[in-house]
Design a protein around this motif. Structure first.
Motif, PDB file in Angstrom:
ATOM      1  N   GLU A  32       0.841  -1.194   0.000  1.00 48.69           N
ATOM      2  CA  GLU A  32       0.000   0.000   0.000  1.00 48.69           C
ATOM      3  C   GLU A  32       0.876   1.244   0.000  1.00 48.69           C
ATOM      4  OE1 GLU A  32      -3.979   1.618   2.407  1.00 48.69           O
ATOM      5  OE2 GLU A  32      -2.646   0.119   3.328  1.00 48.69           O
ATOM      6  N   THR A  58       0.254   5.253   0.865  1.00 50.51           N
ATOM      7  CA  THR A  58      -0.745   6.147   1.454  1.00 50.51           C
ATOM      8  C   THR A  58      -0.192   7.557   1.557  1.00 50.51           C
ATOM      9  OG1 THR A  58      -1.589   4.295   2.776  1.00 50.51           O
ATOM     10  CG2 THR A  58      -2.267   6.510   3.424  1.00 50.51           C
ATOM     11  N   SER A  59      -0.898   8.512   0.957  1.00 49.32           N
ATOM     12  CA  SER A  59      -0.499   9.912   1.068  1.00 49.32           C
ATOM     13  C   SER A  59      -0.830  10.427   2.460  1.00 49.32           C
ATOM     14  CB  SER A  59      -1.225  10.751   0.017  1.00 49.32           C
ATOM     15  OG  SER A  59      -0.818  10.380  -1.281  1.00 49.32           O
ATOM     16  N   LEU A  60       0.129  11.132   3.064  1.00 48.47           N
ATOM     17  CA  LEU A  60      -0.043  11.700   4.385  1.00 48.47           C
ATOM     18  C   LEU A  60       0.079  13.218   4.304  1.00 48.47           C
ATOM     19  CD1 LEU A  60       2.269   9.281   6.432  1.00 48.47           C
ATOM     20  CD2 LEU A  60      -0.183   9.041   5.983  1.00 48.47           C
ATOM     21  N   GLU A  91       3.512   7.224   2.648  1.00 45.52           N
ATOM     22  CA  GLU A  91       3.852   6.071   3.479  1.00 45.52           C
ATOM     23  C   GLU A  91       3.757   4.805   2.646  1.00 45.52           C
ATOM     24  OE1 GLU A  91       2.639   5.158   7.872  1.00 45.52           O
ATOM     25  OE2 GLU A  91       1.131   4.248   6.572  1.00 45.52           O
ATOM     26  N   SER A 100       3.896   0.699   2.588  1.00 50.60           N
ATOM     27  CA  SER A 100       3.792  -0.542   3.355  1.00 50.60           C
ATOM     28  C   SER A 100       4.267  -1.677   2.459  1.00 50.60           C
ATOM     29  CB  SER A 100       2.342  -0.774   3.795  1.00 50.60           C
ATOM     30  OG  SER A 100       2.201  -2.032   4.432  1.00 50.60           O
ATOM     31  N   THR A 114       0.355   7.092  -7.700  1.00 46.53           N
ATOM     32  CA  THR A 114      -0.439   7.305  -6.494  1.00 46.53           C
ATOM     33  C   THR A 114      -1.615   8.221  -6.824  1.00 46.53           C
ATOM     34  OG1 THR A 114       0.789   9.270  -5.737  1.00 46.53           O
ATOM     35  CG2 THR A 114       1.635   7.099  -5.079  1.00 46.53           C
ATOM     36  N   ALA A 170      -4.720  12.699  -2.989  1.00 40.41           N
ATOM     37  CA  ALA A 170      -5.421  12.558  -1.711  1.00 40.41           C
ATOM     38  C   ALA A 170      -6.096  13.874  -1.333  1.00 40.41           C
ATOM     39  CB  ALA A 170      -4.448  12.137  -0.617  1.00 40.41           C
ATOM     40  N   PRO A 203      -6.598   9.637  10.171  1.00 46.39           N
ATOM     41  CA  PRO A 203      -6.668   8.492   9.248  1.00 46.39           C
ATOM     42  C   PRO A 203      -8.071   7.919   9.087  1.00 46.39           C
ATOM     43  CG  PRO A 203      -4.818   8.253  10.773  1.00 46.39           C
ATOM     44  CD  PRO A 203      -5.652   9.387  11.275  1.00 46.39           C
TER      45      PRO A 203
END
Length: 392
Positions: free
Chosen positions: A142, A144-146, A152, A154, A224, A227, A298
């Protein structure tokens, strides 16, 4: 007397035979002796990408001056000179243009007169394109945009021969960044990563710990999604304590963004609730324990309220019920500390199951709630919900 005569005959025959053998031996070596030079000691092989490194020790023989290496059933060979010092010397030799297979290498050493050592040999694997084609890039589970221009990653657990992975991307300053990820890292952050940007990754392998070369997969591209972040996320904290009983896992903390705000069994059951209990410190004794502060970002969605719920569950076959006390429930905004709720007295109580007494009791002038089981009806399951209003 006969016995003595027999022994003398045997001795004469033995001496005569030895002399004949010695004469035969001299036919081959002439008047001199065979001279062997010191051999290639502690011979090792490191296989690489269509090449190999041979290494050996030169011990105490100062007469060694050259070597010859054979492979491919002695159809191929390599010659070279050596200079022996007073110490134990290490010779390292790279042999290129080898086929991808298991090879045997034979090494002979020579002095300036052409005298040879005894054979030293070693067998090992040489790698190449066939091995390289078996390699798979490390799996990205995965991305994930933060907040704060971060991505991030995974990653799946690394296989045994993987050394590291390498990520390349253009950051928000249009600079090319090369970011290594060690094999033991399963969650990593790419900083200054543009929202909705792309990256590429490859992985590096060694077929064994002594292999001469590192092999790489091709770079694999990843895209990606853009987000959308909550403008002002919320954070949650509270206190708990517990006493009496033996039943484990009765207290839980959950959040939902699709609960419709109708506080009954049917509508609670229709909503999607995410259990975030493990994000907090939960009491194990009779003293109040602060939960710590959890950022709810989140679990939030833009322009959508979030609901926080605390549940107390009694299961008839899991031990005697305990008393759980909840207090100092606080939800506030991360950006400016704006308090948006909720105190314990603001929670909406919904009891699912039969009861023979009040199972959610306000205490400390309503600033705390004690959840408890029935005095009777111990054969009946019970779930008590305490749900906030919409928070945003």
């Amino acid at each position: 007397m006969k016995r003595l005569f027999l022994i003398l005959c045997v001795l004469v025959f033995f001496v005569s035979s030895c002399k004949k053998l010695d004469d035969n031996y001299k036919q081959f070596i002439g008047d001199g002796e065979i001279t062997y030079v010191g051999k290639a000691d502690s011979l090792h092989l490191r296989g690489g990408d269509r090449r190999a490194e041979l290494s050996w020790l030169l011990m105490s023989d100062p007469s060694v001056s050259s070597y010859k290496v054979y492979w491919n059933n002695r159809q191929d060979s390599l010659l070279g000179n050596l200079v022996k010092t007073e110490d134990v010397d290490t010779v390292r030799l790279i042999i290129d243009d080898l086929t991808e297979e298991t090879h045997e290498f034979e090494v002979f050493l020579y002095d300036k007169d052409g005298n040879t050592s005894v054979l030293s040999s070693v067998v090992g694997k040489v790698y190449g394109p066939l091995y390289n084609r078996t390699l798979l890039n490390r799996l990205v589970r995965e991305a994930t945009s933060l907040r704060g221009d971060q991505l991030e990653l995974s990653l799946a657990a690394a296989e045994e021969t993987l050394l590291y992975s390498e990520v390349k991307y253009l950051n928000i300053h249009n600079e090319l960044i090369t970011h290594p990820i060690a094999r033991g890292v399963e969650t990593d952050i790419l900083y200054d990563f543009p929202n909705g940007g792309s990256f590429e990754m490859r992985s590096a392998f060694k077929p064994d710990s002594l292999a001469l070369d590192t092999f790489y997969t091709d770079f694999e591209p990843f895209e990606t999604e853009m987000a959308v972040f909550v403008e002002d996320p919320l954070e949650l904290s509270f206190e708990t304590k517990v006493q009496y009983g033996t039943q484990e896992g009765q207290f839980a903390v959950l959040v939902s963004t699709d609960f419709n705000g109708v506080y009954d069994e049917e509508n609670i059951g229709d909503a999607t609730w995410t259990d975030i209990t493990e994000e907090f410190d939960i009491a194990t004794g009779t003293s109040d324990l602060a939960s710590g502060i959890k950022n709810l970002d989140p679990y939030m969605k833009p322009s959508t309220p979030i609901y926080v719920a605390f549940t107390y569950t009694y299961r008839p076959d899991a031990g005697t019920p305990r008393n759980w006390t909840l207090g100092k429930v606080l939800v506030k905004s991360v950006e400016d500390g704006r308090v948006v709720g909720v105190d314990s007295e603001d929670l909406n109580i919904v009891v699912i199951g039969e009861t023979d007494r009040d199972v959610a009791v306000p205490v400390s002038s309503g600033t705390k709630i004690t959840f408890r089981g029935n005095t009777g009806l111990r054969d009946k399951p019970l779930v008590t919900w305490a749900i906030s209003g919409p928070l945003e």
